[in-house]
Enzyme design. Structure first.
Site, PDB file in Angstrom:
ATOM      1  N   SER A  78      79.619  35.305  -1.498  1.00  0.00           N
ATOM      2  CA  SER A  78      78.704  36.373  -1.086  1.00  0.00           C
ATOM      3  C   SER A  78      77.788  36.029   0.084  1.00  0.00           C
ATOM      4  O   SER A  78      77.215  36.927   0.697  1.00  0.00           O
ATOM      5  CB  SER A  78      77.853  36.801  -2.287  1.00  0.00           C
ATOM      6  OG  SER A  78      77.257  35.658  -2.893  1.00  0.00           O
ATOM      7  N   LYS A 122      74.699  41.658   2.139  1.00  0.00           N
ATOM      8  CA  LYS A 122      73.543  42.558   2.092  1.00  0.00           C
ATOM      9  C   LYS A 122      73.521  43.517   3.288  1.00  0.00           C
ATOM     10  O   LYS A 122      72.887  44.562   3.236  1.00  0.00           O
ATOM     11  CB  LYS A 122      72.243  41.767   2.038  1.00  0.00           C
ATOM     12  CG  LYS A 122      72.031  40.977   0.742  1.00  0.00           C
ATOM     13  CD  LYS A 122      71.287  41.781  -0.263  1.00  0.00           C
ATOM     14  CE  LYS A 122      70.745  41.055  -1.481  1.00  0.00           C
ATOM     15  NZ  LYS A 122      71.301  39.777  -1.872  1.00  0.00           N
TER      16      LYS A 122
END
Ligand SMILES: *Cc1c(COP(=O)(O)O)cnc(C)c1O
Length: 332
Positions: A308, A56
């Site tokens: 991720s 992110k």
């Protein structure tokens, strides 16, 4: 491929130049065990080693750097208790801007203090995520703060897409890329980057069976709401927004498939990551490994699975590793 989408390959290349030096170029590692199981080379993109613990930071950094000096000076705002909140707090602080992160009174104290420690101004309002978002809308309207949303924003998608450029830069021949999927910012960006360079590469979204909003929306042909259920892949929860502008159309046009994983399969993915790859990952990051272990991926060439993020509660992680926890529990 015609770039009729809000984010083009050129936008992603520009994002990569903009954020260079501010985010880590994360490593790729071939997995011996998963290559054996899948019968094709399997590479893991170790993005959980990114600063703040998830990809992110790429989108947040690109979005903050894309603001004008005047916008940056007004301040940045978002409602996120998770990886986007952490990333935005860090990205704003790194550029000398202030991020205000709104969250409800129900958010546990450790999450509040983590985001505060990353430099954000935390504002506690209301008793739900919706009420926190209403406060964000009010701050945008009345105080002029600039909202950076977690996925449905061209600069955020372009930033996440830089991960796709890194994958094809590190590995010339890729047949299939496995991408964790929630709001679709990561999947849209990675697919636009990879298919922009090599349209033949397959990009597959992976998400949990429980409450997957993008999957339900793709099936319905328009953004729909689903009931949110607790999952080990908590970073994949939440809706895609009924007025979605960017990620729904890109995921619809660019993803080759979406694979759903059960809670037990996600738990097995986390255990495999730990025991055989020696990596601590959160549930959302384990879906690629989970799909390979479950035999749900058909590929005839090299596969890349994106890990991720790693922001998992360590007590929960221990219980998953010990096989004491196969399902997320209510009221955790
Ligand atoms: C946000 C997040 C995802 C999903 O990304 P989207 O852009 O919302 O699809 C996957 N894994 C982790 C660790 C995340 O934080």
């Amino acid at each position: 491929m015609a770039s009729t989408w809000p984010v083009s390959l050129e936008d992603i290349r520009a994002a990569a130049r903009r954020i260079a030096g501010r985010v880590r170029v994360t490593a790729m590692a071939q997995s011996v065990s998963l290559s054996e199981i899948a019968g094709v080379p399997v590479h893991l993109k170790l993005e959980h080693h990114q600063t703040t613990g998830s990809f992110k930071l790429r989108g947040a950094t690109n979005a903050v750097l894309s603001l004008s000096p005047a916008e940056r000076a007004r301040g940045i705002v978002a409602a996120s208790t998770g990886n986007h909140g952490r990333a935005l707090a860090y990205a704003a602080e790194a550029e000398g801007a202030v991020a205000t992160i709104c969250m409800s009174r129900l958010v546990p104290e450790n999450k509040v203090s983590e985001i505060r420690r990353l430099g954000a101004d935390v504002r506690i309002v209301g008793r739900s995520q919706d009420e926190a978002q209403q406060e964000v809308d009010r701050l945008v309207r009345e105080v002029g703060l600039v909202m950076v949303p977690p996925f449905d924003h061209p600069a955020v998608v372009a930033g996440q897409g830089t991960l796709g450029l890194e994958i094809i830069g590190a590995l010339q021949q890729v047949s299939t890329v496995l991408v964790p999927l929630s709001g679709g910012g990561l999947a849209a960006g990675v697919a636009a980057a990879i298919k922009g360079v090599n349209p033949k590469t397959k990009v597959i979204g992976l998400t949990m069976e429980r409450g997957a909003a993008m999957k339900a929306s793709l099936d319905a042909g328009r953004p729909v709401q689903v009931e949110e259920l607790p999952s080990l892949a908590d970073s994949l929860g939440g809706g895609i927004g009924l007025d979605n502008h960017v990620t729904f159309a890109m995921c619809r046009d660019l993803l080759d498939d979406v694979i759903l994983l059960s809670e037990a399969e996600i738990a097995a993915g986390m255990r495999h990551a730990y025991a055989l790859e020696r990596e601590i990952v959160e549930g959302a990051a384990a879906v690629g490994i989970a799909a390979l272990l479950a035999g749900k991926v058909r590929a005839n060439g090299p596969v890349v699975a994106i890990l991720s993020g790693r922001n998992v509660d360590m007590e929960q992680h221990r219980r998953v590793i010990n096989g004491e926890m196969l399902f997320a529990e209510d009221g955790r």
